[in-house]
Design an enzyme around this catalytic site. Structure first.
Site, PDB file in Angstrom:
ATOM      1  N   ASP A  66     -23.203  -2.800 -19.443  1.00 46.29           N
ATOM      2  CA  ASP A  66     -22.678  -1.526 -19.889  1.00 46.29           C
ATOM      3  C   ASP A  66     -21.163  -1.673 -19.994  1.00 46.29           C
ATOM      4  O   ASP A  66     -20.597  -2.665 -19.528  1.00 46.29           O
ATOM      5  CB  ASP A  66     -23.045  -0.418 -18.884  1.00 46.29           C
ATOM      6  CG  ASP A  66     -22.975   0.961 -19.530  1.00 46.29           C
ATOM      7  OD1 ASP A  66     -23.296   1.934 -18.845  1.00 46.29           O
ATOM      8  OD2 ASP A  66     -22.580   1.051 -20.708  1.00 46.29           O
ATOM      9  N   ASP A 123     -33.851   1.020 -19.725  1.00 48.52           N
ATOM     10  CA  ASP A 123     -33.442   0.508 -18.409  1.00 48.52           C
ATOM     11  C   ASP A 123     -33.441   1.676 -17.436  1.00 48.52           C
ATOM     12  O   ASP A 123     -33.252   2.830 -17.859  1.00 48.52           O
ATOM     13  CB  ASP A 123     -32.022  -0.078 -18.479  1.00 48.52           C
ATOM     14  CG  ASP A 123     -30.984   1.017 -18.259  1.00 48.52           C
ATOM     15  OD1 ASP A 123     -30.615   1.691 -19.241  1.00 48.52           O
ATOM     16  OD2 ASP A 123     -30.593   1.239 -17.089  1.00 48.52           O
ATOM     17  N   CYS A 153     -53.456  -2.864  -9.803  1.00 45.38           N
ATOM     18  CA  CYS A 153     -52.285  -3.707 -10.070  1.00 45.38           C
ATOM     19  C   CYS A 153     -52.549  -5.146  -9.672  1.00 45.38           C
ATOM     20  O   CYS A 153     -53.165  -5.413  -8.643  1.00 45.38           O
ATOM     21  CB  CYS A 153     -51.078  -3.169  -9.287  1.00 45.38           C
ATOM     22  SG  CYS A 153     -49.572  -4.125  -9.560  1.00 45.38           S
ATOM     23  N   CYS A 174     -50.074  -7.461  -9.253  1.00 43.87           N
ATOM     24  CA  CYS A 174     -48.793  -8.089  -8.873  1.00 43.87           C
ATOM     25  C   CYS A 174     -48.922  -8.829  -7.550  1.00 43.87           C
ATOM     26  O   CYS A 174     -49.896  -8.642  -6.793  1.00 43.87           O
ATOM     27  CB  CYS A 174     -47.689  -7.039  -8.792  1.00 43.87           C
ATOM     28  SG  CYS A 174     -47.584  -6.153  -7.234  1.00 43.87           S
ATOM     29  N   CYS A 180     -49.584  -6.580  -4.557  1.00 43.33           N
ATOM     30  CA  CYS A 180     -50.919  -5.975  -4.515  1.00 43.33           C
ATOM     31  C   CYS A 180     -52.025  -6.995  -4.324  1.00 43.33           C
ATOM     32  O   CYS A 180     -53.106  -6.664  -3.820  1.00 43.33           O
ATOM     33  CB  CYS A 180     -51.163  -5.177  -5.790  1.00 43.33           C
ATOM     34  SG  CYS A 180     -50.117  -3.696  -5.864  1.00 43.33           S
ATOM     35  N   HIS A 186     -43.223  -4.701  -6.667  1.00 45.52           N
ATOM     36  CA  HIS A 186     -44.331  -3.940  -7.246  1.00 45.52           C
ATOM     37  C   HIS A 186     -43.851  -2.933  -8.303  1.00 45.52           C
ATOM     38  O   HIS A 186     -44.415  -2.839  -9.400  1.00 45.52           O
ATOM     39  CB  HIS A 186     -45.109  -3.194  -6.152  1.00 45.52           C
ATOM     40  CG  HIS A 186     -46.064  -2.187  -6.725  1.00 45.52           C
ATOM     41  ND1 HIS A 186     -47.293  -2.519  -7.265  1.00 45.52           N
ATOM     42  CD2 HIS A 186     -45.924  -0.850  -6.911  1.00 45.52           C
ATOM     43  CE1 HIS A 186     -47.887  -1.446  -7.737  1.00 45.52           C
ATOM     44  NE2 HIS A 186     -47.075  -0.407  -7.543  1.00 45.52           N
TER      45      HIS A 186
HETATM   46  N1  KMB Z   1     -28.243   8.333 -17.361  1.00 42.73           N
HETATM   47  C1  KMB Z   1     -28.167   7.896 -18.660  1.00 42.73           C
HETATM   48  C2  KMB Z   1     -27.066   6.962 -18.988  1.00 42.73           C
HETATM   49  C3  KMB Z   1     -26.936   5.748 -18.300  1.00 42.73           C
HETATM   50  C4  KMB Z   1     -25.941   4.859 -18.651  1.00 42.73           C
HETATM   51  C5  KMB Z   1     -25.842   3.547 -17.906  1.00 42.73           C
HETATM   52  S1  KMB Z   1     -26.962   2.375 -18.623  1.00 42.73           S
HETATM   53  C6  KMB Z   1     -26.598   0.918 -17.788  1.00 42.73           C
HETATM   54  C7  KMB Z   1     -26.508   0.880 -16.413  1.00 42.73           C
HETATM   55  C8  KMB Z   1     -26.227  -0.317 -15.784  1.00 42.73           C
HETATM   56  C9  KMB Z   1     -26.026  -1.478 -16.515  1.00 42.73           C
HETATM   57  C10 KMB Z   1     -26.126  -1.420 -17.901  1.00 42.73           C
HETATM   58  C11 KMB Z   1     -26.418  -0.229 -18.552  1.00 42.73           C
HETATM   59  C12 KMB Z   1     -25.053   5.164 -19.711  1.00 42.73           C
HETATM   60  N2  KMB Z   1     -24.084   4.274 -20.068  1.00 42.73           N
HETATM   61  C13 KMB Z   1     -23.247   4.603 -21.085  1.00 42.73           C
HETATM   62  N3  KMB Z   1     -22.282   3.734 -21.459  1.00 42.73           N
HETATM   63  N4  KMB Z   1     -23.324   5.777 -21.761  1.00 42.73           N
HETATM   64  C14 KMB Z   1     -24.255   6.703 -21.464  1.00 42.73           C
HETATM   65  O1  KMB Z   1     -24.301   7.763 -22.101  1.00 42.73           O
HETATM   66  C15 KMB Z   1     -25.187   6.410 -20.394  1.00 42.73           C
HETATM   67  C16 KMB Z   1     -26.202   7.291 -20.025  1.00 42.73           C
END
Ligand code: KMB
Length: 372
Positions: free
Chosen positions: A96, A270, A308, A310, A313, A339
Protein backbone atom coordinates in the site's frame (compact mmCIF):
# COMPACT_ATOMS: atom_id res chain seq x y z
CA UNK A 1 6.12 0.58 -25.96
CA UNK A 2 7.54 -0.89 -22.72
CA UNK A 3 6.06 -4.17 -21.40
CA UNK A 4 4.08 -3.41 -18.25
CA UNK A 5 5.23 -5.15 -15.07
CA UNK A 6 1.77 -6.66 -14.53
CA UNK A 7 -0.70 -7.93 -17.14
CA UNK A 8 -4.19 -9.33 -16.72
CA UNK A 9 -5.66 -12.09 -18.85
CA UNK A 10 -9.46 -12.35 -18.75
CA UNK A 11 -10.15 -16.07 -19.27
CA UNK A 12 -13.93 -16.22 -18.86
CA UNK A 13 -16.85 -14.02 -17.86
CA UNK A 14 -19.57 -15.60 -15.74
CA UNK A 15 -22.81 -15.94 -17.74
CA UNK A 16 -25.09 -14.64 -15.00
CA UNK A 17 -23.05 -12.06 -13.04
CA UNK A 18 -20.17 -9.59 -13.41
CA UNK A 19 -17.71 -12.21 -12.13
CA UNK A 20 -14.52 -12.94 -14.14
CA UNK A 21 -12.08 -15.80 -14.17
CA UNK A 22 -8.60 -14.54 -15.01
CA UNK A 23 -4.88 -14.57 -14.37
CA UNK A 24 -2.54 -11.79 -13.30
CA UNK A 25 1.06 -12.09 -14.44
CA UNK A 26 3.76 -10.37 -12.37
CA UNK A 27 7.58 -10.50 -12.36
CA UNK A 28 7.20 -13.10 -9.58
CA UNK A 29 4.69 -15.41 -11.21
CA UNK A 30 1.22 -15.79 -12.68
CA UNK A 31 -1.72 -16.13 -10.31
CA UNK A 32 -5.36 -17.14 -10.74
CA UNK A 33 -8.07 -14.59 -10.06
CA UNK A 34 -10.33 -13.91 -8.26
CA UNK A 35 -7.77 -14.14 -5.48
CA UNK A 36 -7.45 -13.43 -1.77
CA UNK A 37 -4.16 -11.87 -0.63
CA UNK A 38 -2.97 -12.47 2.97
CA UNK A 39 -1.75 -9.31 4.73
CA UNK A 40 1.80 -9.26 6.07
CA UNK A 41 1.87 -5.66 7.33
CA UNK A 42 5.42 -5.69 8.73
CA UNK A 43 6.88 -8.10 6.14
CA UNK A 44 5.39 -11.12 7.88
CA UNK A 45 1.94 -12.70 7.65
CA UNK A 46 1.62 -13.03 11.40
CA UNK A 47 2.63 -16.48 12.70
CA UNK A 48 2.93 -17.99 9.22
CA UNK A 49 6.11 -19.22 7.46
CA UNK A 50 6.43 -18.60 3.70
CA UNK A 51 6.34 -22.37 3.11
CA UNK A 52 3.02 -22.60 4.94
CA UNK A 53 1.59 -19.74 2.87
CA UNK A 54 2.68 -21.52 -0.30
CA UNK A 55 1.21 -24.86 0.75
CA UNK A 56 -2.17 -23.23 1.43
CA UNK A 57 -2.09 -21.62 -2.01
CA UNK A 58 -1.24 -17.96 -1.33
CA UNK A 59 0.18 -16.25 -4.42
CA UNK A 60 0.31 -12.52 -3.69
CA UNK A 61 0.80 -11.24 -0.14
CA UNK A 62 0.66 -7.67 1.14
CA UNK A 63 3.12 -5.53 3.07
CA UNK A 64 2.68 -2.05 4.43
CA UNK A 65 4.75 0.90 3.22
CA UNK A 66 3.92 3.07 6.23
CA UNK A 67 4.98 0.49 8.79
CA UNK A 68 8.13 -0.60 6.91
CA UNK A 69 9.14 3.04 6.33
CA UNK A 70 9.06 3.60 10.09
CA UNK A 71 10.58 0.21 10.96
CA UNK A 72 13.12 -1.02 9.76
CA UNK A 73 13.25 1.70 7.06
CA UNK A 74 13.04 1.26 3.28
CA UNK A 75 16.79 1.77 2.92
CA UNK A 76 17.52 -1.30 5.07
CA UNK A 77 15.02 -3.41 3.05
CA UNK A 78 16.58 -2.13 -0.20
CA UNK A 79 20.05 -3.04 1.14
CA UNK A 80 18.72 -6.54 1.88
CA UNK A 81 17.82 -6.86 -1.79
CA UNK A 82 14.19 -5.78 -1.49
CA UNK A 83 11.17 -7.28 0.28
CA UNK A 84 11.22 -10.62 -1.58
CA UNK A 85 14.80 -11.27 -0.45
CA UNK A 86 14.29 -9.75 3.01
CA UNK A 87 11.27 -11.94 3.89
CA UNK A 88 12.21 -14.97 1.76
CA UNK A 89 9.04 -14.77 -0.35
CA UNK A 90 9.53 -15.48 -4.06
CA UNK A 91 5.98 -14.98 -5.26
CA UNK A 92 3.83 -11.83 -5.52
CA UNK A 93 4.04 -8.86 -3.18
CA UNK A 94 1.75 -5.82 -3.12
CA UNK A 95 2.39 -2.72 -1.01
CA UNK A 96 0.00 0.00 0.00
CA UNK A 97 1.15 3.64 -0.35
CA UNK A 98 0.94 4.54 3.33
CA UNK A 99 -1.73 7.22 2.99
CA UNK A 100 -4.47 5.08 4.46
CA UNK A 101 -2.31 4.08 7.41
CA UNK A 102 -1.42 7.73 8.08
CA UNK A 103 -5.13 8.57 8.18
CA UNK A 104 -5.97 5.57 10.36
CA UNK A 105 -2.96 5.42 12.68
CA UNK A 106 -1.17 8.75 13.02
CA UNK A 107 -2.28 11.74 15.06
CA UNK A 108 -2.16 15.43 14.23
CA UNK A 109 -2.57 15.00 10.51
CA UNK A 110 -2.54 18.02 8.19
CA UNK A 111 -3.40 17.37 4.55
CA UNK A 112 -2.03 19.83 2.00
CA UNK A 113 -1.69 19.75 -1.79
CA UNK A 114 1.91 18.72 -1.27
CA UNK A 115 1.11 15.75 0.97
CA UNK A 116 0.32 14.84 4.59
CA UNK A 117 2.08 16.12 7.70
CA UNK A 118 1.61 13.87 10.75
CA UNK A 119 3.19 12.50 13.90
CA UNK A 120 4.80 9.06 13.94
CA UNK A 121 2.38 6.88 15.95
CA UNK A 122 5.34 5.12 17.59
CA UNK A 123 7.39 8.05 18.92
CA UNK A 124 5.55 11.27 18.11
CA UNK A 125 8.22 12.38 15.61
CA UNK A 126 6.91 14.85 12.98
CA UNK A 127 6.81 13.26 9.53
CA UNK A 128 5.71 14.16 6.01
CA UNK A 129 4.50 11.83 3.28
CA UNK A 130 3.97 12.98 -0.30
CA UNK A 131 3.11 11.03 -3.47
CA UNK A 132 6.77 11.25 -4.49
CA UNK A 133 8.01 10.01 -1.11
CA UNK A 134 5.47 7.17 -0.99
CA UNK A 135 6.40 5.98 -4.50
CA UNK A 136 10.11 6.21 -3.66
CA UNK A 137 9.56 4.02 -0.59
CA UNK A 138 7.55 1.47 -2.62
CA UNK A 139 10.25 1.49 -5.32
CA UNK A 140 12.85 0.77 -2.64
CA UNK A 141 10.76 -2.05 -1.12
CA UNK A 142 10.50 -3.63 -4.55
CA UNK A 143 6.90 -4.88 -4.50
CA UNK A 144 5.48 -6.22 -7.77
CA UNK A 145 2.33 -4.13 -7.32
CA UNK A 146 2.36 -0.68 -5.73
CA UNK A 147 -0.49 1.61 -4.71
CA UNK A 148 -0.79 5.29 -5.55
CA UNK A 149 -0.80 7.80 -2.70
CA UNK A 150 -4.43 8.58 -1.95
CA UNK A 151 -6.75 10.06 0.64
CA UNK A 152 -9.43 7.68 1.88
CA UNK A 153 -12.25 10.06 2.89
CA UNK A 154 -14.98 8.94 5.32
CA UNK A 155 -17.74 7.17 3.35
CA UNK A 156 -20.45 9.59 4.54
CA UNK A 157 -18.39 12.77 4.15
CA UNK A 158 -20.05 15.66 2.23
CA UNK A 159 -20.15 15.79 -1.57
CA UNK A 160 -18.07 19.00 -1.60
CA UNK A 161 -15.36 17.59 0.68
CA UNK A 162 -15.08 14.33 -1.25
CA UNK A 163 -15.08 16.16 -4.61
CA UNK A 164 -12.05 18.19 -3.53
CA UNK A 165 -10.47 15.03 -2.08
CA UNK A 166 -10.79 12.87 -5.21
CA UNK A 167 -9.51 15.70 -7.42
CA UNK A 168 -6.43 15.98 -5.22
CA UNK A 169 -6.06 12.17 -5.13
CA UNK A 170 -6.06 12.19 -8.95
CA UNK A 171 -3.37 14.90 -8.99
CA UNK A 172 -1.39 12.84 -6.46
CA UNK A 173 -1.80 9.75 -8.68
CA UNK A 174 -0.36 11.64 -11.67
CA UNK A 175 2.57 12.86 -9.54
CA UNK A 176 3.14 9.26 -8.46
CA UNK A 177 3.26 8.06 -12.07
CA UNK A 178 5.88 10.70 -12.82
CA UNK A 179 7.95 9.78 -9.76
CA UNK A 180 7.76 6.01 -10.39
CA UNK A 181 11.28 4.78 -11.23
CA UNK A 182 10.62 1.13 -12.22
CA UNK A 183 7.41 0.79 -14.30
CA UNK A 184 8.86 -2.23 -16.14
CA UNK A 185 9.26 -4.26 -12.94
CA UNK A 186 6.76 -2.70 -10.55
CA UNK A 187 3.12 -1.99 -11.51
CA UNK A 188 1.57 1.15 -10.02
CA UNK A 189 -2.22 0.95 -9.53
CA UNK A 190 -4.54 3.95 -9.36
CA UNK A 191 -7.03 4.02 -6.46
CA UNK A 192 -10.63 5.02 -7.16
CA UNK A 193 -12.26 7.00 -4.37
CA UNK A 194 -15.50 8.98 -4.06
CA UNK A 195 -17.19 7.76 -0.88
CA UNK A 196 -20.83 6.89 -1.48
CA UNK A 197 -21.32 9.51 -4.22
CA UNK A 198 -21.95 7.95 -7.66
CA UNK A 199 -20.95 11.07 -9.61
CA UNK A 200 -17.66 11.33 -7.68
CA UNK A 201 -16.84 7.63 -8.13
CA UNK A 202 -17.45 8.16 -11.86
CA UNK A 203 -15.23 11.28 -11.91
CA UNK A 204 -12.45 9.51 -9.95
CA UNK A 205 -12.57 6.44 -12.22
CA UNK A 206 -12.63 8.62 -15.37
CA UNK A 207 -9.62 10.66 -14.23
CA UNK A 208 -7.58 7.57 -13.29
CA UNK A 209 -8.51 5.53 -16.37
CA UNK A 210 -7.30 8.45 -18.50
CA UNK A 211 -3.89 8.02 -16.84
CA UNK A 212 -3.78 4.43 -18.12
CA UNK A 213 -2.65 2.55 -14.98
CA UNK A 214 -1.92 -1.21 -15.38
CA UNK A 215 -4.48 -1.96 -12.68
CA UNK A 216 -7.08 -0.25 -10.51
CA UNK A 217 -7.90 -0.41 -6.80
CA UNK A 218 -11.25 0.51 -5.32
CA UNK A 219 -10.57 2.36 -2.08
CA UNK A 220 -12.73 4.06 0.48
CA UNK A 221 -14.94 1.03 1.09
CA UNK A 222 -15.28 -1.21 4.15
CA UNK A 223 -14.76 1.94 6.22
CA UNK A 224 -17.96 1.73 8.28
CA UNK A 225 -20.68 1.65 5.61
CA UNK A 226 -23.11 -1.27 5.43
CA UNK A 227 -22.44 -4.25 3.17
CA UNK A 228 -25.47 -3.18 1.10
CA UNK A 229 -23.96 0.30 0.65
CA UNK A 230 -20.58 -1.19 -0.30
CA UNK A 231 -22.22 -3.52 -2.83
CA UNK A 232 -24.23 -0.62 -4.26
CA UNK A 233 -21.03 1.39 -4.84
CA UNK A 234 -19.41 -1.63 -6.45
CA UNK A 235 -22.44 -2.09 -8.72
CA UNK A 236 -21.69 1.21 -10.46
CA UNK A 237 -17.91 1.44 -9.96
CA UNK A 238 -16.43 -1.80 -11.37
CA UNK A 239 -18.11 -1.34 -14.79
CA UNK A 240 -16.26 2.00 -15.10
CA UNK A 241 -12.90 0.19 -14.99
CA UNK A 242 -11.17 -1.40 -18.01
CA UNK A 243 -12.20 -5.03 -18.52
CA UNK A 244 -8.64 -6.01 -19.47
CA UNK A 245 -7.04 -4.80 -16.24
CA UNK A 246 -7.21 -6.19 -12.68
CA UNK A 247 -9.57 -4.68 -10.11
CA UNK A 248 -8.56 -4.78 -6.45
CA UNK A 249 -11.03 -4.06 -3.64
CA UNK A 250 -8.92 -2.81 -0.72
CA UNK A 251 -9.28 -4.13 2.80
CA UNK A 252 -12.28 -6.38 2.20
CA UNK A 253 -12.28 -9.93 3.29
CA UNK A 254 -15.25 -11.47 5.08
CA UNK A 255 -16.45 -14.57 3.19
CA UNK A 256 -19.78 -13.01 2.18
CA UNK A 257 -18.09 -9.78 1.05
CA UNK A 258 -15.63 -11.76 -1.08
CA UNK A 259 -18.43 -13.61 -2.88
CA UNK A 260 -20.46 -10.44 -3.42
CA UNK A 261 -17.38 -8.53 -4.59
CA UNK A 262 -16.52 -11.24 -7.13
CA UNK A 263 -20.10 -11.16 -8.41
CA UNK A 264 -19.62 -7.42 -9.04
CA UNK A 265 -16.43 -7.88 -11.04
CA UNK A 266 -13.66 -7.61 -8.42
CA UNK A 267 -10.53 -9.73 -9.01
CA UNK A 268 -8.32 -9.13 -5.94
CA UNK A 269 -9.06 -8.84 -2.23
CA UNK A 270 -7.10 -8.42 0.98
CA UNK A 271 -8.03 -8.19 4.63
CA UNK A 272 -6.36 -8.50 8.03
CA UNK A 273 -9.54 -10.19 9.34
CA UNK A 274 -8.47 -13.88 9.08
CA UNK A 275 -5.25 -13.49 11.05
CA UNK A 276 -6.60 -10.76 13.36
CA UNK A 277 -9.64 -12.73 14.60
CA UNK A 278 -7.52 -15.91 14.72
CA UNK A 279 -5.40 -14.34 17.42
CA UNK A 280 -8.38 -14.11 19.74
CA UNK A 281 -9.52 -17.62 18.89
CA UNK A 282 -12.24 -16.88 16.36
CA UNK A 283 -12.30 -19.23 13.37
CA UNK A 284 -14.06 -19.01 10.04
CA UNK A 285 -15.96 -22.19 9.21
CA UNK A 286 -18.47 -23.32 6.57
CA UNK A 287 -21.12 -22.91 9.28
CA UNK A 288 -20.11 -19.39 10.30
CA UNK A 289 -17.72 -18.14 12.97
CA UNK A 290 -16.61 -20.49 15.75
CA UNK A 291 -15.04 -19.04 18.91
CA UNK A 292 -12.97 -22.06 19.83
CA UNK A 293 -11.94 -20.58 23.22
CA UNK A 294 -15.54 -21.02 24.43
CA UNK A 295 -15.94 -23.58 27.23
CA UNK A 296 -18.38 -25.60 25.15
CA UNK A 297 -15.46 -26.80 23.01
CA UNK A 298 -13.40 -28.07 25.96
CA UNK A 299 -14.27 -31.72 25.15
CA UNK A 300 -15.09 -31.27 21.46
CA UNK A 301 -12.72 -33.62 19.65
CA UNK A 302 -13.85 -32.63 16.15
CA UNK A 303 -11.74 -30.43 13.83
CA UNK A 304 -12.43 -26.70 13.66
CA UNK A 305 -14.42 -27.33 10.47
CA UNK A 306 -15.36 -30.88 9.50
CA UNK A 307 -15.43 -29.84 5.83
CA UNK A 308 -11.96 -28.28 5.89
CA UNK A 309 -8.87 -30.09 4.60
CA UNK A 310 -6.26 -27.75 6.08
CA UNK A 311 -3.28 -28.87 8.21
CA UNK A 312 -4.99 -27.71 11.41
CA UNK A 313 -8.26 -29.54 10.64
CA UNK A 314 -6.51 -32.71 9.49
CA UNK A 315 -4.37 -33.02 12.63
CA UNK A 316 -5.92 -31.24 15.62
CA UNK A 317 -9.19 -30.90 17.50
CA UNK A 318 -11.19 -27.99 18.88
CA UNK A 319 -10.39 -29.23 22.38
CA UNK A 320 -6.64 -29.21 21.75
CA UNK A 321 -6.63 -25.81 20.04
CA UNK A 322 -8.81 -24.37 22.82
CA UNK A 323 -6.32 -25.74 25.37
CA UNK A 324 -3.41 -24.10 23.54
CA UNK A 325 -5.19 -20.73 23.37
CA UNK A 326 -6.22 -20.87 27.04
CA UNK A 327 -2.63 -21.59 28.06
CA UNK A 328 -1.18 -18.93 25.74
CA UNK A 329 0.68 -21.54 23.73
CA UNK A 330 1.85 -19.78 20.53
CA UNK A 331 1.11 -22.92 18.51
CA UNK A 332 -2.59 -22.26 19.13
CA UNK A 333 -2.44 -18.92 17.29
CA UNK A 334 -0.53 -20.55 14.48
CA UNK A 335 -3.23 -23.19 14.01
CA UNK A 336 -6.14 -20.72 14.03
CA UNK A 337 -4.25 -18.34 11.70
CA UNK A 338 -3.38 -21.16 9.33
CA UNK A 339 -6.98 -22.36 9.26
CA UNK A 340 -8.54 -18.93 8.66
CA UNK A 341 -6.16 -18.08 5.83
CA UNK A 342 -6.68 -21.51 4.28
CA UNK A 343 -10.46 -21.05 4.61
CA UNK A 344 -10.44 -17.84 2.54
CA UNK A 345 -7.92 -19.12 -0.01
CA UNK A 346 -10.00 -22.29 -0.39
CA UNK A 347 -13.18 -20.21 -0.72
CA UNK A 348 -11.55 -18.40 -3.66
CA UNK A 349 -10.65 -21.77 -5.23
CA UNK A 350 -14.31 -22.81 -4.97
CA UNK A 351 -15.45 -19.45 -6.38
CA UNK A 352 -13.11 -19.82 -9.39
CA UNK A 353 -14.45 -23.33 -10.03
CA UNK A 354 -18.04 -22.02 -9.82
CA UNK A 355 -17.30 -19.24 -12.34
CA UNK A 356 -15.75 -21.82 -14.66
CA UNK A 357 -19.00 -23.83 -14.56
CA UNK A 358 -21.38 -20.81 -14.62
CA UNK A 359 -22.82 -21.78 -11.23
CA UNK A 360 -21.57 -18.91 -9.06
CA UNK A 361 -25.07 -17.80 -7.97
CA UNK A 362 -25.92 -21.39 -6.97
CA UNK A 363 -22.63 -21.58 -5.07
CA UNK A 364 -23.49 -18.29 -3.32
CA UNK A 365 -26.91 -19.63 -2.29
CA UNK A 366 -25.42 -22.90 -0.98
CA UNK A 367 -22.66 -21.06 0.86
CA UNK A 368 -25.00 -18.58 2.56
CA UNK A 369 -27.43 -21.40 3.41
CA UNK A 370 -24.77 -23.00 5.59
CA UNK A 371 -22.72 -19.96 6.61
CA UNK A 372 -25.73 -18.13 7.98
N1 KMB B 1 -10.56 -0.48 4.77
C1 KMB B 1 -10.42 -0.33 3.41
C2 KMB B 1 -9.14 0.22 2.93
C3 KMB B 1 -7.93 -0.42 3.24
C4 KMB B 1 -6.74 0.07 2.74
C5 KMB B 1 -5.46 -0.66 3.07
S1 KMB B 1 -5.23 -2.01 1.94
C6 KMB B 1 -3.67 -2.60 2.34
C7 KMB B 1 -3.32 -2.87 3.65
C8 KMB B 1 -2.06 -3.36 3.92
C9 KMB B 1 -1.14 -3.58 2.91
C10 KMB B 1 -1.52 -3.32 1.59
C11 KMB B 1 -2.79 -2.83 1.30
C12 KMB B 1 -6.73 1.21 1.91
N2 KMB B 1 -5.56 1.68 1.40
C13 KMB B 1 -5.59 2.78 0.61
N3 KMB B 1 -4.43 3.26 0.09
N4 KMB B 1 -6.73 3.45 0.30
C14 KMB B 1 -7.93 3.04 0.77
O1 KMB B 1 -8.95 3.67 0.47
C15 KMB B 1 -7.97 1.87 1.61
C16 KMB B 1 -9.16 1.35 2.12
Amino acid sequence: MTTPAVTYNLIKKDKHTGARLGQITTPHGTFDTPMFMPVGTQASVKAMAPEELKEMGAGVILANTYHLWLRPGEDLVEEAGGLHQFMNWDQGILTDSGGFQVFSLAELRNITEEGVHFKNHLNGQKLFLSPEKAIAIENALGADIMMSFDECPPFFESYDYIKKSIERTSRWAERGLRAHKNPQTQALFGIVQGGGHKALREQSARDLVSLDFPGYSIGGLSVGESKAEMNHVLDFTTPLLPENKPRYLMGVGSPDALIDGVIRGVDMFDCVLPTRIARNGTCMTSKGRLVVKNAKYARDFRPLDEKCNCYACRNYTRAYIRHLLKTDEIFGLRLTSYHNLYFLLDLMRKIRAAIKEDRLLDFRAEFFEEYG
